[in-house]
Design an enzyme around this catalytic site. Sequence first.
Site, PDB file in Angstrom:
ATOM      1  N   ASN A  13     143.072  54.456  42.279  1.00 13.84           N
ATOM      2  CA  ASN A  13     142.708  55.099  44.185  1.00 13.84           C
ATOM      3  C   ASN A  13     144.079  54.735  44.683  1.00 13.84           C
ATOM      4  O   ASN A  13     144.160  53.598  45.409  1.00 13.84           O
ATOM      5  CB  ASN A  13     141.074  54.054  44.381  1.00 13.84           C
ATOM      6  CG  ASN A  13     141.007  54.783  45.758  1.00 13.84           C
ATOM      7  OD1 ASN A  13     142.258  55.374  46.786  1.00 13.84           O
ATOM      8  ND2 ASN A  13     140.805  53.786  46.592  1.00 13.84           N
ATOM      9  N   TRP A  14     144.490  55.954  44.876  1.00 11.45           N
ATOM     10  CA  TRP A  14     145.709  55.212  45.674  1.00 11.45           C
ATOM     11  C   TRP A  14     145.967  55.516  47.465  1.00 11.45           C
ATOM     12  O   TRP A  14     146.893  54.389  48.153  1.00 11.45           O
ATOM     13  CB  TRP A  14     146.729  56.069  45.289  1.00 11.45           C
ATOM     14  CG  TRP A  14     147.688  56.014  43.885  1.00 11.45           C
ATOM     15  CD1 TRP A  14     147.103  55.158  43.026  1.00 11.45           C
ATOM     16  CD2 TRP A  14     149.137  56.647  43.403  1.00 11.45           C
ATOM     17  NE1 TRP A  14     148.073  55.289  41.906  1.00 11.45           N
ATOM     18  CE2 TRP A  14     149.188  56.298  42.560  1.00 11.45           C
ATOM     19  CE3 TRP A  14     149.994  57.364  44.698  1.00 11.45           C
ATOM     20  CZ2 TRP A  14     149.911  56.281  42.132  1.00 11.45           C
ATOM     21  CZ3 TRP A  14     150.957  57.939  43.892  1.00 11.45           C
ATOM     22  CH2 TRP A  14     151.388  57.147  42.569  1.00 11.45           C
ATOM     23  N   LYS A  15     144.336  55.577  47.835  1.00  9.06           N
ATOM     24  CA  LYS A  15     144.207  55.385  48.836  1.00  9.06           C
ATOM     25  C   LYS A  15     145.060  56.438  49.478  1.00  9.06           C
ATOM     26  O   LYS A  15     145.760  57.037  49.763  1.00  9.06           O
ATOM     27  CB  LYS A  15     144.081  53.705  49.190  1.00  9.06           C
ATOM     28  CG  LYS A  15     143.237  52.828  48.664  1.00  9.06           C
ATOM     29  CD  LYS A  15     142.883  51.502  48.731  1.00  9.06           C
ATOM     30  CE  LYS A  15     142.366  50.468  48.253  1.00  9.06           C
ATOM     31  NZ  LYS A  15     142.101  49.728  48.723  1.00  9.06           N
ATOM     32  N   HIS A  99     133.237  55.497  48.498  1.00  5.96           N
ATOM     33  CA  HIS A  99     134.085  54.296  48.977  1.00  5.96           C
ATOM     34  C   HIS A  99     133.738  53.259  50.140  1.00  5.96           C
ATOM     35  O   HIS A  99     133.496  53.650  50.897  1.00  5.96           O
ATOM     36  CB  HIS A  99     135.403  54.657  48.066  1.00  5.96           C
ATOM     37  CG  HIS A  99     136.443  53.418  48.450  1.00  5.96           C
ATOM     38  ND1 HIS A  99     136.637  52.564  49.300  1.00  5.96           N
ATOM     39  CD2 HIS A  99     136.939  53.209  47.331  1.00  5.96           C
ATOM     40  CE1 HIS A  99     137.713  51.736  48.940  1.00  5.96           C
ATOM     41  NE2 HIS A  99     137.763  52.199  47.807  1.00  5.96           N
ATOM     42  N   GLU A 101     135.375  52.237  51.656  1.00  5.74           N
ATOM     43  CA  GLU A 101     136.660  52.613  52.801  1.00  5.74           C
ATOM     44  C   GLU A 101     136.029  53.622  54.288  1.00  5.74           C
ATOM     45  O   GLU A 101     135.831  53.851  54.674  1.00  5.74           O
ATOM     46  CB  GLU A 101     137.684  52.783  52.397  1.00  5.74           C
ATOM     47  CG  GLU A 101     138.437  50.742  52.226  1.00  5.74           C
ATOM     48  CD  GLU A 101     139.448  50.977  51.360  1.00  5.74           C
ATOM     49  OE1 GLU A 101     140.100  52.044  50.986  1.00  5.74           O
ATOM     50  OE2 GLU A 101     139.834  49.845  50.871  1.00  5.74           O
ATOM     51  N   GLU A 169     131.751  48.198  42.997  1.00  2.00           N
ATOM     52  CA  GLU A 169     132.939  47.949  43.387  1.00  2.00           C
ATOM     53  C   GLU A 169     132.873  46.196  45.058  1.00  2.00           C
ATOM     54  O   GLU A 169     132.088  46.841  45.965  1.00  2.00           O
ATOM     55  CB  GLU A 169     133.475  48.943  44.396  1.00  2.00           C
ATOM     56  CG  GLU A 169     134.582  50.068  43.586  1.00  2.00           C
ATOM     57  CD  GLU A 169     135.906  50.228  44.019  1.00  2.00           C
ATOM     58  OE1 GLU A 169     137.066  50.473  43.622  1.00  2.00           O
ATOM     59  OE2 GLU A 169     135.697  50.985  44.825  1.00  2.00           O
ATOM     60  N   GLY A 175     141.088  44.756  47.072  1.00  2.00           N
ATOM     61  CA  GLY A 175     142.057  44.080  48.224  1.00  2.00           C
ATOM     62  C   GLY A 175     142.679  42.246  48.844  1.00  2.00           C
ATOM     63  O   GLY A 175     143.631  42.252  49.251  1.00  2.00           O
ATOM     64  N   SER A 214     139.845  43.908  42.883  1.00  2.00           N
ATOM     65  CA  SER A 214     141.408  43.231  42.132  1.00  2.00           C
ATOM     66  C   SER A 214     141.645  43.250  41.384  1.00  2.00           C
ATOM     67  O   SER A 214     141.371  41.828  40.579  1.00  2.00           O
ATOM     68  CB  SER A 214     140.627  41.702  43.122  1.00  2.00           C
ATOM     69  OG  SER A 214     141.074  42.067  44.564  1.00  2.00           O
ATOM     70  N   GLY A 235     142.989  49.617  43.008  1.00  2.00           N
ATOM     71  CA  GLY A 235     142.784  50.202  43.591  1.00  2.00           C
ATOM     72  C   GLY A 235     145.396  50.582  43.835  1.00  2.00           C
ATOM     73  O   GLY A 235     145.376  50.512  43.366  1.00  2.00           O
ATOM     74  N   GLY A 236     145.281  48.629  44.570  1.00  4.67           N
ATOM     75  CA  GLY A 236     146.347  48.271  44.568  1.00  4.67           C
ATOM     76  C   GLY A 236     147.259  48.682  43.684  1.00  4.67           C
ATOM     77  O   GLY A 236     148.635  49.141  43.227  1.00  4.67           O
TER      78      GLY A 236
HETATM   79  C1  PEP Z   1     139.303  50.494  45.577  1.00  5.09           C
HETATM   80  O1  PEP Z   1     139.697  49.681  46.494  1.00  5.09           O
HETATM   81  O2  PEP Z   1     138.731  51.079  44.914  1.00  5.09           O
HETATM   82  C2  PEP Z   1     139.934  48.650  45.074  1.00  5.09           C
HETATM   83  C3  PEP Z   1     139.765  48.608  43.882  1.00  5.09           C
HETATM   84  O3  PEP Z   1     141.107  48.270  45.510  1.00  5.09           O
HETATM   85  P1  PEP Z   1     141.433  46.637  45.109  1.00  5.09           P
HETATM   86  O4  PEP Z   1     141.853  47.575  43.381  1.00  5.09           O
HETATM   87  O5  PEP Z   1     143.412  46.870  45.484  1.00  5.09           O
HETATM   88  O6  PEP Z   1     140.880  45.818  45.465  1.00  5.09           O
END
Ligand code: PEP
Length: 252
Positions: A13-15, A99, A101, A169, A175, A214, A235-236
């Site tokens: 997920n590049w957001k 999600h 967010e 999640e 993050g 994470s 994500g990241g």
């Molecule tokens: C996400 O936003 O779906 C996620 C899992 O982010 P991260 O891996 O950066 O925690």
Amino acid sequence: MAQASLRPLVAGNWKMNGLKAAAAELEQIVAGAQALAGKADLMICPPATLIASFAAVARGSAVAIGAQDCHAEASGAHTGDLSAEMLADAGASAVIVGHSERRSDHNESDAAVKAKALAARRAGLTAILCIGETHAQRKNNETLAVVARQLAGSLPEGAAGSNIVIAYEPVWAIGTGLTPTPDDVAKVHAFIRQQLRERLGGEGERVRILYGGSVKPENAPQLLKLADVGGALVGGASLKANDFLGIAAVYR
Ligand code: PEP
């Protein structure tokens, strides 16, 4: 039951990250995906501006392209929104819905998330449905109740392994570099599996349950080999091809 019979999915997920030049990372992911030899499905969910060009780069490869959100309607007067049909038309084969967010930034309710998951199915997209507790809810021992409530409210009737993926999640793990212990992840995933069985019968065994929060190449072996963990939503660490492929390498 473990998800041994389901092919794992590692989705990035590049957001709100990525300009056209980021196609270079995707090209590296497409090349690296060959080493997995079909043992896992890979997906990148870039910002909507990049879906069409990324789909062109990934066409014919083992990497699918997904979107990060959709509107529940197929078309209409909704300035700035994108329908599931538009995302499919641009080359997406999946869309993330619910999600955390979006739930917090846009006040998305479980009912709204369910409508988006239904829209995804209408357009032939797989919905990646996100659920998970906040830090306060975990501290209050509400994790399983929250997950059950979110699933009850946002998983559409007729959901099946072919049209839905669940992503567990924990909000506090996204993050932050924090993760639940492997035991905690296993416990929540087993609970989600049980809920899916109750709702969907045997089909509940065919729904992949991803862990997200994470995930990095360093912790992927501990988190992604657990029973009922059918892959990861990343994500990241999905922004860099080497990190993303390093996570997927768990399945080689
Ligand atoms: C996400 O936003 O779906 C996620 C899992 O982010 P991260 O891996 O950066 O925690």
